[in-house]
Design a protein around this motif. Structure first.
Motif, PDB file in Angstrom:
ATOM      1  N   PHE A  60     -43.244  18.740  41.890  1.00 22.21           N
ATOM      2  CA  PHE A  60     -42.012  19.535  41.911  1.00 22.21           C
ATOM      3  C   PHE A  60     -41.060  18.994  42.973  1.00 22.21           C
ATOM      4  CE2 PHE A  60     -39.104  22.929  42.906  1.00 22.21           C
ATOM      5  CZ  PHE A  60     -38.837  23.510  41.680  1.00 22.21           C
ATOM      6  N   GLU A  61     -41.599  18.779  44.168  1.00 20.42           N
ATOM      7  CA  GLU A  61     -40.732  18.346  45.261  1.00 20.42           C
ATOM      8  C   GLU A  61     -40.236  16.921  45.047  1.00 20.42           C
ATOM      9  OE1 GLU A  61     -42.817  19.433  48.860  1.00 20.42           O
ATOM     10  OE2 GLU A  61     -42.290  21.542  48.550  1.00 20.42           O
ATOM     11  N   ASP A  62     -41.051  16.142  44.343  1.00 24.49           N
ATOM     12  CA  ASP A  62     -40.689  14.764  44.078  1.00 24.49           C
ATOM     13  C   ASP A  62     -39.623  14.649  42.988  1.00 24.49           C
ATOM     14  OD1 ASP A  62     -41.366  12.350  45.125  1.00 24.49           O
ATOM     15  OD2 ASP A  62     -42.559  11.750  43.366  1.00 24.49           O
ATOM     16  N   ILE A  63     -39.793  15.415  41.915  1.00 27.30           N
ATOM     17  CA  ILE A  63     -38.918  15.217  40.748  1.00 27.30           C
ATOM     18  C   ILE A  63     -37.932  16.367  40.514  1.00 27.30           C
ATOM     19  CG2 ILE A  63     -38.876  14.620  38.317  1.00 27.30           C
ATOM     20  CD1 ILE A  63     -41.790  14.023  38.412  1.00 27.30           C
ATOM     21  N   CYS A  64     -38.383  17.589  40.607  1.00 27.90           N
ATOM     22  CA  CYS A  64     -37.574  18.728  40.141  1.00 27.90           C
ATOM     23  C   CYS A  64     -36.618  19.240  41.208  1.00 27.90           C
ATOM     24  CB  CYS A  64     -38.466  19.876  39.677  1.00 27.90           C
ATOM     25  SG  CYS A  64     -39.962  19.341  38.815  1.00 27.90           S
ATOM     26  N   ALA A  65     -37.051  19.132  42.481  1.00 29.63           N
ATOM     27  CA  ALA A  65     -36.273  19.722  43.570  1.00 29.63           C
ATOM     28  C   ALA A  65     -34.872  19.125  43.697  1.00 29.63           C
ATOM     29  CB  ALA A  65     -37.036  19.577  44.883  1.00 29.63           C
ATOM     30  N   THR A  66     -34.713  17.860  43.299  1.00 26.84           N
ATOM     31  CA  THR A  66     -33.386  17.230  43.371  1.00 26.84           C
ATOM     32  C   THR A  66     -32.348  18.073  42.643  1.00 26.84           C
ATOM     33  OG1 THR A  66     -34.716  15.479  42.338  1.00 26.84           O
ATOM     34  CG2 THR A  66     -32.650  14.812  43.415  1.00 26.84           C
ATOM     35  N   CYS A  67     -32.732  18.621  41.501  1.00 27.78           N
ATOM     36  CA  CYS A  67     -31.756  19.379  40.713  1.00 27.78           C
ATOM     37  C   CYS A  67     -31.954  20.887  40.828  1.00 27.78           C
ATOM     38  CB  CYS A  67     -31.847  18.995  39.240  1.00 27.78           C
ATOM     39  SG  CYS A  67     -31.312  17.307  38.934  1.00 27.78           S
ATOM     40  N   HIS A  68     -33.181  21.343  41.096  1.00 29.05           N
ATOM     41  CA  HIS A  68     -33.422  22.792  41.101  1.00 29.05           C
ATOM     42  C   HIS A  68     -33.582  23.364  42.508  1.00 29.05           C
ATOM     43  CE1 HIS A  68     -33.720  23.376  36.758  1.00 29.05           C
ATOM     44  NE2 HIS A  68     -34.357  22.225  36.703  1.00 29.05           N
ATOM     45  N   GLU A 117     -50.328  17.311  34.233  1.00 27.08           N
ATOM     46  CA  GLU A 117     -49.357  17.350  35.338  1.00 27.08           C
ATOM     47  C   GLU A 117     -48.312  18.449  35.095  1.00 27.08           C
ATOM     48  OE1 GLU A 117     -49.985  12.606  36.372  1.00 27.08           O
ATOM     49  OE2 GLU A 117     -48.377  13.217  35.022  1.00 27.08           O
ATOM     50  N   ILE A 118     -47.925  18.604  33.836  1.00 27.67           N
ATOM     51  CA  ILE A 118     -46.957  19.668  33.508  1.00 27.67           C
ATOM     52  C   ILE A 118     -47.584  21.043  33.798  1.00 27.67           C
ATOM     53  CG2 ILE A 118     -45.710  20.769  31.581  1.00 27.67           C
ATOM     54  CD1 ILE A 118     -45.134  17.918  30.532  1.00 27.67           C
ATOM     55  N   GLU A 119     -48.877  21.201  33.467  1.00 25.05           N
ATOM     56  CA  GLU A 119     -49.561  22.475  33.765  1.00 25.05           C
ATOM     57  C   GLU A 119     -49.559  22.734  35.274  1.00 25.05           C
ATOM     58  OE1 GLU A 119     -50.407  24.606  31.253  1.00 25.05           O
ATOM     59  OE2 GLU A 119     -49.492  23.002  30.084  1.00 25.05           O
ATOM     60  N   ASP A 120     -49.774  21.673  36.079  1.00 25.47           N
ATOM     61  CA  ASP A 120     -49.770  21.825  37.538  1.00 25.47           C
ATOM     62  C   ASP A 120     -48.397  22.301  38.032  1.00 25.47           C
ATOM     63  OD1 ASP A 120     -52.360  20.893  37.475  1.00 25.47           O
ATOM     64  OD2 ASP A 120     -51.862  18.843  38.082  1.00 25.47           O
ATOM     65  N   ILE A 121     -47.346  21.725  37.452  1.00 26.13           N
ATOM     66  CA  ILE A 121     -45.989  22.106  37.869  1.00 26.13           C
ATOM     67  C   ILE A 121     -45.718  23.573  37.513  1.00 26.13           C
ATOM     68  CG2 ILE A 121     -43.523  21.678  37.482  1.00 26.13           C
ATOM     69  CD1 ILE A 121     -44.221  18.705  37.091  1.00 26.13           C
ATOM     70  N   ILE A 122     -46.144  23.983  36.313  1.00 28.71           N
ATOM     71  CA  ILE A 122     -45.944  25.393  35.913  1.00 28.71           C
ATOM     72  C   ILE A 122     -46.667  26.310  36.903  1.00 28.71           C
ATOM     73  CG2 ILE A 122     -46.381  27.120  34.109  1.00 28.71           C
ATOM     74  CD1 ILE A 122     -46.138  24.826  32.045  1.00 28.71           C
ATOM     75  N   ALA A 123     -47.902  25.940  37.247  1.00 26.81           N
ATOM     76  CA  ALA A 123     -48.672  26.763  38.191  1.00 26.81           C
ATOM     77  C   ALA A 123     -47.928  26.861  39.522  1.00 26.81           C
ATOM     78  CB  ALA A 123     -50.065  26.159  38.395  1.00 26.81           C
ATOM     79  N   TYR A 124     -47.304  25.765  39.947  1.00 22.34           N
ATOM     80  CA  TYR A 124     -46.565  25.799  41.209  1.00 22.34           C
ATOM     81  C   TYR A 124     -45.322  26.691  41.088  1.00 22.34           C
ATOM     82  CZ  TYR A 124     -44.010  24.610  45.376  1.00 22.34           C
ATOM     83  OH  TYR A 124     -43.314  24.721  46.557  1.00 22.34           O
ATOM     84  N   ILE A 125     -44.581  26.553  39.967  1.00 17.33           N
ATOM     85  CA  ILE A 125     -43.368  27.385  39.782  1.00 17.33           C
ATOM     86  C   ILE A 125     -43.749  28.872  39.863  1.00 17.33           C
ATOM     87  CG2 ILE A 125     -41.564  28.049  38.116  1.00 17.33           C
ATOM     88  CD1 ILE A 125     -41.528  25.149  37.132  1.00 17.33           C
TER      89      ILE A 125
END
Ligand code: HEC
Ligand code: HEC
Length: 219
Positions: free
Chosen positions: A140-148, A207-215
């Protein structure tokens, strides 16, 4: 003679029932058409300033509501609760004051903007994520945080993605909705697909499941 009478009466009854059904169907079709026109009017009065004409959205300001990937996975319940309760802490304010009927008319109008089938039932019935939030945090911090934003607070963090860490969003969204959005993205927006070789990052299903769990840890 008596039998014939009953037969005539029954036939008449069947014909009346059929005629009523046809006119009922025509009424429903007319009502939907009227509701779409009415919904468009209410949209123009309340939503167009932010979500723009034809609901195409404006990057960094308000998301597209005519986006076909969004409409194909968003249930009426998701849209209703988002419009009714808003997303507190963002400029998406609650529109409870419009009342249920008008909110449904807006939803009818939005649905008229897409031809892609609505598969929200199947999406909402998908399994919950059993991912590992600790691994998801890294992605999340690597990829998603830039935009979210690092905390998922969206535009507030000065970026173009919406507030996916927002309580009112996480209360109404299913893991299926999150999964589909991350996998397939939203065409004509900056939210690209994150899986497959053509994706922005070729994330695996795990990896997508991990990101959902983090969100899900945001609220
Ligand atoms: C003042 C600006 C503003 C107005 C007016 C506004 N919205 Fe929004 N809307 C937003 C913003 C900003 C977001 C994204 C919030 C976030 O960061 O999560 C949003 C999000 C949404 C979403 C969720 C979309 C998604 O991708 O999940 C829906 C549905 C929505 N708005 C519908 C409406 C409707 C219908 C109206 C009119 C009744 C309306 N909005 C009026 C700013 C606005
Ligand atoms: C290049 C910018 C960008 C990146 C990187 C990005 N997103 Fe998005 N995302 C967006 C935008 C923009 C939208 C809203 C689309 C719109 O404006 O209509 C969005 C929408 C979403 C939504 C739907 C939210 C809603 O309000 O309905 C989810 C969920 C989401 N993104 C998850 C992610 C995840 C998870 C990642 C990391 C793997 C990610 N995004 C990476 C830009 C981005």
């Amino acid at each position: 003679m008596k039998k014939k009478n009953i037969f005539v009466k029954l036939t008449a009854l069947v014909l009346v029932v059929m005629a009523t059904q046809i006119s009922y169907a025509q009424d429903v079709a007319k009502n939907i058409e009227k509701d779409v026109a009415e919904g468009k009017k209410i949209y123009q009065q309340n939503c167009v300033f932010c979500h723009q004409a034809d609901a195409i959205g404006k990057p960094g300001f308000a998301p597209s509501l005519s986006n076909e990937e969004l409409l194909s996975i968003a249930s009426d319940d998701f849209l209703y609760r988002t419009i009714f309760n808003g997303r507190i802490g963002t400029s998406m304010i609650p529109f409870k004051h419009l009342g249920g009927k008008k909110i449904y008319q807006i939803i009818g109008y939005l649905r008229s903007l897409t031809t892609k089938p609505n598969r929200s039932k199947e999406v909402e019935a998908q399994h919950d994520s059993h991912g590992d939030a600790r691994l998801g945090k890294i992605w999340f911090e690597d990829i998603c945080a830039t935009c979210h934003g690092v905390k998922g607070d969206g535009y507030l963090s000065g970026s173009t993605g919406t507030a996916i860490g927002n309580k009112n969003f996480l209360k109404v969204v299913s893991d299926g909705f999150l999964r589909e959005t991350i996998k397939h993205g939203r065409s004509n927006t900056r939210m690209l697909s994150f899986s497959g070789p053509t994706g922005l990052a070729n994330l695996s299903d795990g990896e997508i499941e991990d990101i959902i769990a983090y969100i899900r840890t945001f609220y």
